[in-house]
Design a protein around this motif. Structure first.
Motif, PDB file in Angstrom:
ATOM      1  N   SER A  57       0.889  -1.254   0.000  1.00  0.00           N
ATOM      2  CA  SER A  57      -0.111  -0.090   0.062  1.00  0.00           C
ATOM      3  C   SER A  57       0.713   1.127  -0.119  1.00  0.00           C
ATOM      4  N   GLU A  58       1.921   1.165   0.780  1.00  0.00           N
ATOM      5  CA  GLU A  58       2.947   2.417   0.571  1.00  0.00           C
ATOM      6  C   GLU A  58       3.691   2.622  -0.494  1.00  0.00           C
ATOM      7  N   PHE A  59       3.735   1.738  -1.528  1.00  0.00           N
ATOM      8  CA  PHE A  59       4.469   1.859  -2.621  1.00  0.00           C
ATOM      9  C   PHE A  59       3.473   2.442  -3.822  1.00  0.00           C
ATOM     10  N   CYS A 105       1.757   2.694  -7.626  1.00  0.00           N
ATOM     11  CA  CYS A 105       1.551   1.300  -8.486  1.00  0.00           C
ATOM     12  C   CYS A 105       2.487   1.083  -9.289  1.00  0.00           C
ATOM     13  N   LEU A 106       3.444   2.061  -9.871  1.00  0.00           N
ATOM     14  CA  LEU A 106       4.420   1.630 -10.591  1.00  0.00           C
ATOM     15  C   LEU A 106       5.476   0.827  -9.966  1.00  0.00           C
ATOM     16  N   LYS A 107       5.817   1.185  -8.814  1.00  0.00           N
ATOM     17  CA  LYS A 107       6.868   0.326  -8.139  1.00  0.00           C
ATOM     18  C   LYS A 107       6.296  -0.936  -7.701  1.00  0.00           C
ATOM     19  N   ASN A 108       4.690  -1.153  -7.430  1.00  0.00           N
ATOM     20  CA  ASN A 108       4.172  -2.477  -7.273  1.00  0.00           C
ATOM     21  C   ASN A 108       4.496  -3.306  -8.522  1.00  0.00           C
ATOM     22  N   VAL A 109       4.164  -2.602  -9.512  1.00  0.00           N
ATOM     23  CA  VAL A 109       4.079  -3.547 -10.983  1.00  0.00           C
ATOM     24  C   VAL A 109       5.675  -3.963 -11.273  1.00  0.00           C
ATOM     25  N   MET A 110       6.766  -3.331 -10.690  1.00  0.00           N
ATOM     26  CA  MET A 110       8.007  -3.401 -11.156  1.00  0.00           C
ATOM     27  C   MET A 110       8.545  -4.719 -10.230  1.00  0.00           C
ATOM     28  N   ILE A 111       8.020  -4.965  -9.050  1.00  0.00           N
ATOM     29  CA  ILE A 111       8.481  -5.686  -8.263  1.00  0.00           C
ATOM     30  C   ILE A 111       9.029  -7.120  -8.651  1.00  0.00           C
ATOM     31  N   PRO A 112       8.017  -7.966  -9.427  1.00  0.00           N
ATOM     32  CA  PRO A 112       8.429  -9.183 -10.001  1.00  0.00           C
ATOM     33  C   PRO A 112       9.433  -9.279 -11.070  1.00  0.00           C
ATOM     34  N   ALA A 113       9.727  -7.997 -11.526  1.00  0.00           N
ATOM     35  CA  ALA A 113      10.692  -7.944 -12.838  1.00  0.00           C
ATOM     36  C   ALA A 113      12.155  -7.666 -12.031  1.00  0.00           C
ATOM     37  N   ILE A 114      12.201  -6.897 -10.970  1.00  0.00           N
ATOM     38  CA  ILE A 114      13.070  -6.627 -10.232  1.00  0.00           C
ATOM     39  C   ILE A 114      13.883  -8.031  -9.746  1.00  0.00           C
ATOM     40  N   LYS A 115      12.818  -8.801  -9.151  1.00  0.00           N
ATOM     41  CA  LYS A 115      13.111 -10.017  -8.767  1.00  0.00           C
ATOM     42  C   LYS A 115      13.632 -10.969  -9.832  1.00  0.00           C
ATOM     43  N   LEU A 116      13.232 -11.142 -10.802  1.00  0.00           N
ATOM     44  CA  LEU A 116      13.691 -11.795 -11.890  1.00  0.00           C
ATOM     45  C   LEU A 116      15.215 -11.516 -12.537  1.00  0.00           C
ATOM     46  N   GLY A 117      15.392  -9.899 -12.250  1.00  0.00           N
ATOM     47  CA  GLY A 117      16.621  -9.601 -12.446  1.00  0.00           C
ATOM     48  C   GLY A 117      17.174  -9.527 -13.696  1.00  0.00           C
ATOM     49  N   LEU A 130       2.139   7.066 -10.463  1.00  0.00           N
ATOM     50  CA  LEU A 130       2.840   7.562  -9.398  1.00  0.00           C
ATOM     51  C   LEU A 130       2.096   7.761  -7.907  1.00  0.00           C
ATOM     52  N   LYS A 131       0.866   7.507  -7.963  1.00  0.00           N
ATOM     53  CA  LYS A 131       0.005   7.314  -6.860  1.00  0.00           C
ATOM     54  C   LYS A 131       0.333   6.169  -5.922  1.00  0.00           C
ATOM     55  N   PRO A 132       0.420   6.315  -4.486  1.00  0.00           N
ATOM     56  CA  PRO A 132       0.366   5.083  -3.813  1.00  0.00           C
ATOM     57  C   PRO A 132      -0.555   4.050  -4.005  1.00  0.00           C
ATOM     58  N   ALA A 133      -0.545   2.749  -3.941  1.00  0.00           N
ATOM     59  CA  ALA A 133      -1.449   1.873  -4.301  1.00  0.00           C
ATOM     60  C   ALA A 133      -2.887   2.107  -3.332  1.00  0.00           C
ATOM     61  N   ASN A 134      -2.772   2.442  -2.014  1.00  0.00           N
ATOM     62  CA  ASN A 134      -3.987   2.530  -1.226  1.00  0.00           C
ATOM     63  C   ASN A 134      -4.954   3.739  -1.619  1.00  0.00           C
ATOM     64  N   LYS A 135      -4.358   4.574  -2.695  1.00  0.00           N
ATOM     65  CA  LYS A 135      -5.058   5.881  -3.104  1.00  0.00           C
ATOM     66  C   LYS A 135      -6.132   5.564  -4.095  1.00  0.00           C
ATOM     67  N   LEU A 136      -6.015   4.076  -4.612  1.00  0.00           N
ATOM     68  CA  LEU A 136      -6.868   3.715  -5.627  1.00  0.00           C
ATOM     69  C   LEU A 136      -8.038   3.096  -5.289  1.00  0.00           C
ATOM     70  N   SER A 137      -9.090   3.068  -6.297  1.00  0.00           N
ATOM     71  CA  SER A 137     -10.364   2.362  -5.789  1.00  0.00           C
ATOM     72  C   SER A 137     -10.076   0.783  -5.933  1.00  0.00           C
ATOM     73  N   GLY A 138     -10.865  -0.193  -5.363  1.00  0.00           N
ATOM     74  CA  GLY A 138     -10.686  -1.495  -5.558  1.00  0.00           C
ATOM     75  C   GLY A 138     -10.415  -2.014  -6.812  1.00  0.00           C
ATOM     76  N   GLY A 139     -11.257  -1.700  -7.735  1.00  0.00           N
ATOM     77  CA  GLY A 139     -11.468  -2.075  -9.256  1.00  0.00           C
ATOM     78  C   GLY A 139      -9.839  -1.701  -9.944  1.00  0.00           C
ATOM     79  N   GLN A 140      -9.454  -0.294  -9.518  1.00  0.00           N
ATOM     80  CA  GLN A 140      -8.092  -0.027 -10.133  1.00  0.00           C
ATOM     81  C   GLN A 140      -6.947  -0.903  -9.437  1.00  0.00           C
ATOM     82  N   GLN A 141      -7.066  -1.191  -8.274  1.00  0.00           N
ATOM     83  CA  GLN A 141      -6.203  -1.730  -7.506  1.00  0.00           C
ATOM     84  C   GLN A 141      -5.848  -3.331  -8.182  1.00  0.00           C
ATOM     85  N   GLN A 142      -7.106  -4.094  -8.565  1.00  0.00           N
ATOM     86  CA  GLN A 142      -7.034  -5.075  -9.127  1.00  0.00           C
ATOM     87  C   GLN A 142      -6.424  -5.076 -10.677  1.00  0.00           C
ATOM     88  N   ARG A 143      -6.620  -3.990 -11.154  1.00  0.00           N
ATOM     89  CA  ARG A 143      -6.004  -3.709 -12.574  1.00  0.00           C
ATOM     90  C   ARG A 143      -4.430  -3.635 -12.267  1.00  0.00           C
TER      91      ARG A 143
END
Length: 224
Positions: free
Chosen positions: A99-101, A103-115, A140-153
């Motif tokens: 929630s504190e990251f 949206c962009l950072k959240n999406v990036m996580i698996p790719a950073i892990k893949l390296g 660039l919005k924190p994930a917790n500022k989005l609606s439920g539908g946006q978070q799922q997207r």
């Protein structure tokens, strides 16, 4: 000729606690590239258990599982984890965003892990995935500022970041209202039709299942 992305041969699975119980019985089927498959069945039919076997997260079964023509059965935990990160994207009922990251950072996580790519390349790919989902303006919005539908997207964008062979959804619209369920369905359909993505989703939503390419219905551990 269509390419087989996933194949199971005679998969059986037992639970042993509190008593021996066969939860999957002789499961054999194939999934083709670009197919949108829904798995349905009442609670206890075995569909979620099957999804966990297909995702390589559950390795306690008899029979064979192939992903991308490679036998998964019997591989080490580390090897399976690497295959999952590279070849399978997951969308759950709950989005599991940090929630504190942003949206962009959240999406990036698996790719950073893949390296595989530099941070700059990963960031560009993450923007690209958010754009497909109509969310680049929220990047660039924190994930917790989005609606439920946006978070799922955002969770779907995160599942797409490593360009996986397969997207696996466990009740991906289970927490959404009908409007957002339709949005997610349309996204899945666009991903299969326009991007050749392969999707396997467990769902309780009959309308969602009926609109997908194929339904696998389960009852008492069997495909009926």
């Amino acid at each position: 000729m269509r390419q087989t992305i996933l194949k199971t041969e005679n998969i059986d699975k037992y639970f042993y606690d509190p008593i021996e119980f066969q939860v999957l019985k002789n499961i054999s089927f194939e999934v083709q590239k670009g197919e949108f498959l829904s798995m349905v069945g009442k609670s206890g039919s075995g569909k979620s258990t099957l999804l966990y076997v297909l995702s390589t997260m559950d390795t306690e079964y008899n029979g064979n599982l192939f992903i991308d023509n490679e036998l998964m059965t019997g591989l080490s935990t580390d090897k399976l984890a690497a295959i999952r990160n590279e070849k399978i994207g997951f969308v759950f009922q709950f989005h599991y965003l940090l929630s504190e990251f942003t949206c962009l950072k959240n999406v990036m996580i698996p790719a950073i892990k893949l390296g595989k790519y530099s941070e700059k390349e990963i960031e560009e790919k993450a923007y690209e995935k958010l754009k497909i989902l109509g969310l680049e303006d929220q990047a660039l919005k924190p994930a917790n500022k989005l609606s439920g539908g946006q978070q799922q997207r955002v969770a779907i964008a995160r599942a797409l970041i490593n360009d996986p062979l397969l997207i696996m959804g466990d009740e991906p619209t289970g927490n959404l209202d009908s409007k957002n369920t339709n949005i997610v369905f349309d996204i899945f359909q666009e991903l299969t039709q326009n991007y050749g993505q392969t999707i396997i989703a467990v769902t309780h939503d009959d309308d969602f299942a009926k609109k997908s390419d194929r339904i696998i219905e389960m009852k008492d551990g069997l495909i009926i």
